[in-house]
Enzyme design. Structure first.
Site, PDB file in Angstrom:
ATOM      1  N   ARG A  18      56.973  39.322  46.616  1.00 60.53           N
ATOM      2  CA  ARG A  18      57.232  40.646  46.617  1.00 60.53           C
ATOM      3  C   ARG A  18      55.817  41.422  46.462  1.00 60.53           C
ATOM      4  O   ARG A  18      55.913  42.679  46.433  1.00 60.53           O
ATOM      5  CB  ARG A  18      58.314  40.759  45.295  1.00 60.53           C
ATOM      6  CG  ARG A  18      59.604  40.223  45.673  1.00 60.53           C
ATOM      7  CD  ARG A  18      60.518  40.207  44.425  1.00 60.53           C
ATOM      8  NE  ARG A  18      60.820  41.562  44.207  1.00 60.53           N
ATOM      9  CZ  ARG A  18      61.100  42.045  42.970  1.00 60.53           C
ATOM     10  NH1 ARG A  18      61.104  41.028  42.051  1.00 60.53           N
ATOM     11  NH2 ARG A  18      61.421  43.393  42.676  1.00 60.53           N
ATOM     12  N   LYS A  25      49.908  35.595  43.551  1.00 59.13           N
ATOM     13  CA  LYS A  25      49.866  36.766  42.777  1.00 59.13           C
ATOM     14  C   LYS A  25      49.072  36.836  41.363  1.00 59.13           C
ATOM     15  O   LYS A  25      48.670  37.809  41.019  1.00 59.13           O
ATOM     16  CB  LYS A  25      51.421  36.563  42.239  1.00 59.13           C
ATOM     17  CG  LYS A  25      51.785  37.563  41.329  1.00 59.13           C
ATOM     18  CD  LYS A  25      53.396  37.808  40.902  1.00 59.13           C
ATOM     19  CE  LYS A  25      54.010  36.674  40.346  1.00 59.13           C
ATOM     20  NZ  LYS A  25      55.405  36.831  39.998  1.00 59.13           N
ATOM     21  N   GLY A  83      60.597  24.402  40.433  1.00 61.71           N
ATOM     22  CA  GLY A  83      61.361  24.903  39.181  1.00 61.71           C
ATOM     23  C   GLY A  83      60.116  24.956  38.114  1.00 61.71           C
ATOM     24  O   GLY A  83      59.264  24.181  38.216  1.00 61.71           O
ATOM     25  N   THR A  84      60.559  25.490  36.978  1.00 57.83           N
ATOM     26  CA  THR A  84      59.702  25.487  35.870  1.00 57.83           C
ATOM     27  C   THR A  84      59.273  24.314  35.182  1.00 57.83           C
ATOM     28  O   THR A  84      58.328  23.996  34.542  1.00 57.83           O
ATOM     29  CB  THR A  84      59.848  26.514  34.714  1.00 57.83           C
ATOM     30  OG1 THR A  84      61.338  26.781  34.701  1.00 57.83           O
ATOM     31  CG2 THR A  84      59.829  28.067  35.299  1.00 57.83           C
ATOM     32  N   GLY A 141      66.979  34.823  31.408  1.00 59.73           N
ATOM     33  CA  GLY A 141      67.922  33.616  30.814  1.00 59.73           C
ATOM     34  C   GLY A 141      68.238  34.105  29.508  1.00 59.73           C
ATOM     35  O   GLY A 141      67.708  34.798  28.679  1.00 59.73           O
ATOM     36  N   LYS A 334      20.039  45.789  38.034  1.00 59.20           N
ATOM     37  CA  LYS A 334      20.910  44.302  38.218  1.00 59.20           C
ATOM     38  C   LYS A 334      20.241  43.172  37.682  1.00 59.20           C
ATOM     39  O   LYS A 334      18.844  43.164  37.926  1.00 59.20           O
ATOM     40  CB  LYS A 334      21.276  44.189  39.651  1.00 59.20           C
ATOM     41  CG  LYS A 334      21.874  42.779  39.966  1.00 59.20           C
ATOM     42  CD  LYS A 334      21.589  42.069  41.052  1.00 59.20           C
ATOM     43  CE  LYS A 334      20.340  41.224  41.035  1.00 59.20           C
ATOM     44  NZ  LYS A 334      19.866  40.499  42.213  1.00 59.20           N
ATOM     45  N   ASN A 360       7.435  53.179  30.908  1.00 63.13           N
ATOM     46  CA  ASN A 360       8.107  54.308  31.494  1.00 63.13           C
ATOM     47  C   ASN A 360       8.211  54.033  32.981  1.00 63.13           C
ATOM     48  O   ASN A 360       7.201  53.692  33.800  1.00 63.13           O
ATOM     49  CB  ASN A 360       7.315  55.760  31.310  1.00 63.13           C
ATOM     50  CG  ASN A 360       8.179  56.753  31.975  1.00 63.13           C
ATOM     51  OD1 ASN A 360       8.900  57.383  31.381  1.00 63.13           O
ATOM     52  ND2 ASN A 360       7.704  57.127  33.098  1.00 63.13           N
ATOM     53  N   ALA A 363      10.583  58.326  38.563  1.00 64.60           N
ATOM     54  CA  ALA A 363      11.641  58.699  39.468  1.00 64.60           C
ATOM     55  C   ALA A 363      11.570  58.080  40.679  1.00 64.60           C
ATOM     56  O   ALA A 363      10.215  57.899  41.551  1.00 64.60           O
ATOM     57  CB  ALA A 363      11.616  60.075  39.661  1.00 64.60           C
ATOM     58  N   TYR A 370      14.396  41.583  47.431  1.00 58.69           N
ATOM     59  CA  TYR A 370      14.959  40.678  48.334  1.00 58.69           C
ATOM     60  C   TYR A 370      14.184  40.838  49.863  1.00 58.69           C
ATOM     61  O   TYR A 370      13.936  41.764  50.005  1.00 58.69           O
ATOM     62  CB  TYR A 370      16.480  41.230  48.638  1.00 58.69           C
ATOM     63  CG  TYR A 370      17.212  40.277  49.491  1.00 58.69           C
ATOM     64  CD1 TYR A 370      17.459  39.128  49.372  1.00 58.69           C
ATOM     65  CD2 TYR A 370      17.946  41.077  50.439  1.00 58.69           C
ATOM     66  CE1 TYR A 370      18.151  38.280  50.095  1.00 58.69           C
ATOM     67  CE2 TYR A 370      18.861  40.244  51.423  1.00 58.69           C
ATOM     68  CZ  TYR A 370      19.010  38.951  51.106  1.00 58.69           C
ATOM     69  OH  TYR A 370      19.638  38.290  51.802  1.00 58.69           O
TER      70      TYR A 370
HETATM   71  C1  UD1 Z   1      62.351  32.476  34.042  1.00 56.61           C
HETATM   72  C2  UD1 Z   1      63.079  31.617  32.993  1.00 56.61           C
HETATM   73  C3  UD1 Z   1      64.137  32.624  32.581  1.00 56.61           C
HETATM   74  C4  UD1 Z   1      63.315  33.673  31.722  1.00 56.61           C
HETATM   75  C5  UD1 Z   1      62.341  34.340  32.824  1.00 56.61           C
HETATM   76  C6  UD1 Z   1      61.348  35.178  31.942  1.00 56.61           C
HETATM   77  C7  UD1 Z   1      63.367  29.301  34.081  1.00 56.61           C
HETATM   78  C8  UD1 Z   1      64.327  28.225  34.794  1.00 56.61           C
HETATM   79  N1  UD1 Z   1      63.833  30.282  33.774  1.00 56.61           N
HETATM   80  O1  UD1 Z   1      62.822  32.601  35.164  1.00 56.61           O
HETATM   81  O2  UD1 Z   1      64.933  31.823  31.634  1.00 56.61           O
HETATM   82  O3  UD1 Z   1      64.014  34.663  31.238  1.00 56.61           O
HETATM   83  O4  UD1 Z   1      61.544  33.294  33.367  1.00 56.61           O
HETATM   84  O5  UD1 Z   1      60.761  36.024  33.156  1.00 56.61           O
HETATM   85  O6  UD1 Z   1      62.309  28.996  33.579  1.00 56.61           O
HETATM   86  N2  UD1 Z   1      56.475  28.641  38.381  1.00 56.61           N
HETATM   87  C9  UD1 Z   1      55.836  27.881  38.855  1.00 56.61           C
HETATM   88  N3  UD1 Z   1      56.328  26.599  39.592  1.00 56.61           N
HETATM   89  C10 UD1 Z   1      57.733  26.693  39.782  1.00 56.61           C
HETATM   90  C11 UD1 Z   1      58.652  27.724  39.501  1.00 56.61           C
HETATM   91  C12 UD1 Z   1      58.051  28.657  38.801  1.00 56.61           C
HETATM   92  O7  UD1 Z   1      54.693  27.686  38.447  1.00 56.61           O
HETATM   93  O8  UD1 Z   1      58.232  25.623  40.614  1.00 56.61           O
HETATM   94  C13 UD1 Z   1      55.974  29.881  37.869  1.00 56.61           C
HETATM   95  C14 UD1 Z   1      56.127  31.210  38.369  1.00 56.61           C
HETATM   96  O9  UD1 Z   1      54.930  31.225  38.994  1.00 56.61           O
HETATM   97  C15 UD1 Z   1      56.138  32.299  37.420  1.00 56.61           C
HETATM   98  C16 UD1 Z   1      56.905  31.390  36.327  1.00 56.61           C
HETATM   99  O10 UD1 Z   1      56.624  30.084  36.400  1.00 56.61           O
HETATM  100  O11 UD1 Z   1      55.112  32.700  36.974  1.00 56.61           O
HETATM  101  C17 UD1 Z   1      58.427  31.574  36.179  1.00 56.61           C
HETATM  102  O12 UD1 Z   1      59.067  31.435  37.266  1.00 56.61           O
HETATM  103  P1  UD1 Z   1      60.236  32.118  37.964  1.00 56.61           P
HETATM  104  O13 UD1 Z   1      60.912  31.584  39.066  1.00 56.61           O
HETATM  105  O14 UD1 Z   1      59.803  33.658  38.407  1.00 56.61           O
HETATM  106  O15 UD1 Z   1      61.227  32.200  36.888  1.00 56.61           O
HETATM  107  P2  UD1 Z   1      62.608  33.263  36.650  1.00 56.61           P
HETATM  108  O16 UD1 Z   1      63.602  33.073  37.520  1.00 56.61           O
HETATM  109  O17 UD1 Z   1      61.674  34.682  36.451  1.00 56.61           O
END
Ligand code: UD1
Ligand code: CA
Length: 446
Positions: A18, A25, A83-84, A141, A334, A360, A363, A370
């Protein structure tokens, strides 16, 4: 500090689609440094034994930037963002043998406070989740709590109406014992609405094991995550507002606070005066009692007590101004050390130089540092006097108490106490000026 050793994992693999950007990002800048630098900086307050950044999109660029921000941080690669929980799992091999607290932060969430993090790290529950009461809980969450603390986290997509009504939500920051994470992460599956491995499954799993799981709350403002350019711009404004307020609280005079721009690590001492429209890039320290006049751009430099800079000066990385140094308008410096009492009043470039005490610089002086290939040093002694419009062709040395005549091109070293003249001798032609003008007017008249 907590009594327990701490390791930090910063999740930074996301693409941030986004943002509409080719740049990952977490490398977009806030307060002069990449977003991920904010998480790393606040994490440093915990004095972590180890720091691991999980990179994915733009991993090479992230690795390079992280290396500059924190040379001790390790990079774990998460090739696919599943996923996280999966992200944290990629970091674990870097923490082999680590016993203690693991804190998970997000690289795109720059405002988590030091006190909040310390509270989280020193909490004694087995798992601690940082939550907040959301004005609008949106897609966060939901934290389902009971008499014994946090029972589980339910992701928005998986929540029923009753759960969605909960306003206590997950910031994403979590603390857990390393051993517990190692045991529980492999058990997390992806049978949920998003098809992701949720780190937020950890609390329920830990509870099932009879572990203690708690919530620590913080202000919603701390949990602000950046997803769009608009959010980044709003975050920058919030960052600057806070930095200005902090400077004022610390006893700094800001003539017009709204026009001064700080970086994450800017340090300004008490009773320093910062004029209008001054921009601080990263790495600037201004000692107590120094004055920065309006319209200066400073980066990677140190300004000692009693020094005055500007208006309209540019100090670049490696500029070090000693006590009572005066740098005036349209001066660029620099990688140069100016000892106490040096004066550089106007229209000058000093690069890769050392200027001795009380010298001193006239000017229009330029260190010609370089040659198109390499950079060379200029050494000027103490109490020297560099005449206006001197070109110092480096490498070159000017001795103590030496002088250079105005307009000189100095290509050879100047001994102590000597006067160097590197310019052609003046010739006066009596009456030539008026004769020439007459001739020119006549020609025009014809
Ligand atoms: C997550 C939480 C949610 C919380 C919210 C807060 C989970 C499953 N959900 O949701 O409970 O309220 O953040 O903002 O954790 N990332 C990785 N690798 C991945 C997935 C994510 O590095 O595979 C990083 C993303 O770059 C980001 C962060 O983890 O910085 C959170 O991931 P994102 O997918 O944005 O989670 P949310 O759906 O926002
Ligand atoms: Ca998010």
């Amino acid at each position: 500090m907590s009594d327990n050793p701490v390791a930090l994992i910063v999740l930074a693999a996301g693409q941030g689609s986004r943002m509409q950007s080719d740049l990952p990002k977490v490398l977009h800048r806030l307060g002069g440094v990449p977003l991920v630098g904010h998480a790393l900086a606040v994490g440093r307050a915990l004095e972590p034994e180890q720091v691991v950044v999980v990179a994915g999109h733009g991993a090479e660029a992230v690795k390079k930037a992280v290396g500059k921000l924190d040379s001790e941080a390790a990079i774990a690669l998460q090739e696919e963002q599943l996923g996280t929980a999966h992200a944290v799992q990629q970091a674990l091999p870097h923490l082999e043998g680590f016993e203690g607290r693991v804190i998970v932060l997000y690289g795109d969430t720059p405002f988590i406070g030091e006190d909040t993090l310390l509270a989280l790290a020193s909490h004694h529950a087995d798992v601690v989740v940082l939550g907040f009461e959301a004005a609008d809980p949106g897609r966060y969450g939901r934290l389902v709590t009971g008499p014994e603390g946090l029972e589980r986290i339910v992701e928005y997509k998986d929540a029923d109406e009753a759960t969605r009504a909960i306003r206590l939500v997950n910031s994403g920051v979590l603390a857990a014992d390393a051993d517990l994470l190692r045991a529980l992460l492999p058990r997390i599956g992806n049978a949920n609405a998003a098809g992701e491995y949720y780190l937020t499954d950890i609390p329920a799993f830990a509870r099932a094991e009879g572990r203690r799981v708690e919530v620590v709350t913080c202000d919603e403002a701390e949990t602000l995550g950046i997803n769009t350019r608009e959010e980044l711009a709003a975050a920058e404004a919030a960052f600057q507002t806070r930095a200005r307020a902090r400077a004022l609280e610390d006893g700094v005079t800001l003539t017009d606070p709204a026009t001064v721009w700080f970086a994450l690590d800017t340090y300004v001492g008490r009773d320093a005066i910062i004029g209008q429209n001054v921009v601080f890039g990263p790495g600037v320290t201004v000692e107590s009692g120094a004055e920065i006049l309006p319209f200066c751009h400073l980066e990677g430099c140190h300004i000692s007590s009693g020094a005055t800079v500007g208006p309209f000066a540019r100090l670049r990385p490696g500029a070090e101004l000693g006590g009572d140094v005066h740098v005036g308008n349209f001066v660029e410096i620099k990688n140069s050390v100016l000892d106490e009492g040096v004066k550089v009043g106007h229209l000058t470039y000093l690069g890769d130089a050392h200027i001795g005490e009380a010298t001193n610089i006239g000017a229009g002086t330029v260190t010609c540092n370089y040659d198109g290939v390499g950079k060379h040093r200029t050494e000027i002694g103490a109490n020297a006097f560099i005449g206006s419009d001197t070109m110092l062709v480096a490498p070159v040395r000017v001795g103590n108490r030496a002088m250079t005549g105005s307009g000189s091109v100095i290509t050879e070293d100047v001994p102590d106490d000597a006067m160097a003249l590197g310019r052609s001798r003046q010739v006066n032609k009596p009456g030539l000026a008026t004769r020439l003008m007459q001739a020119l007017r006549q020609k025009k008249g014809q």
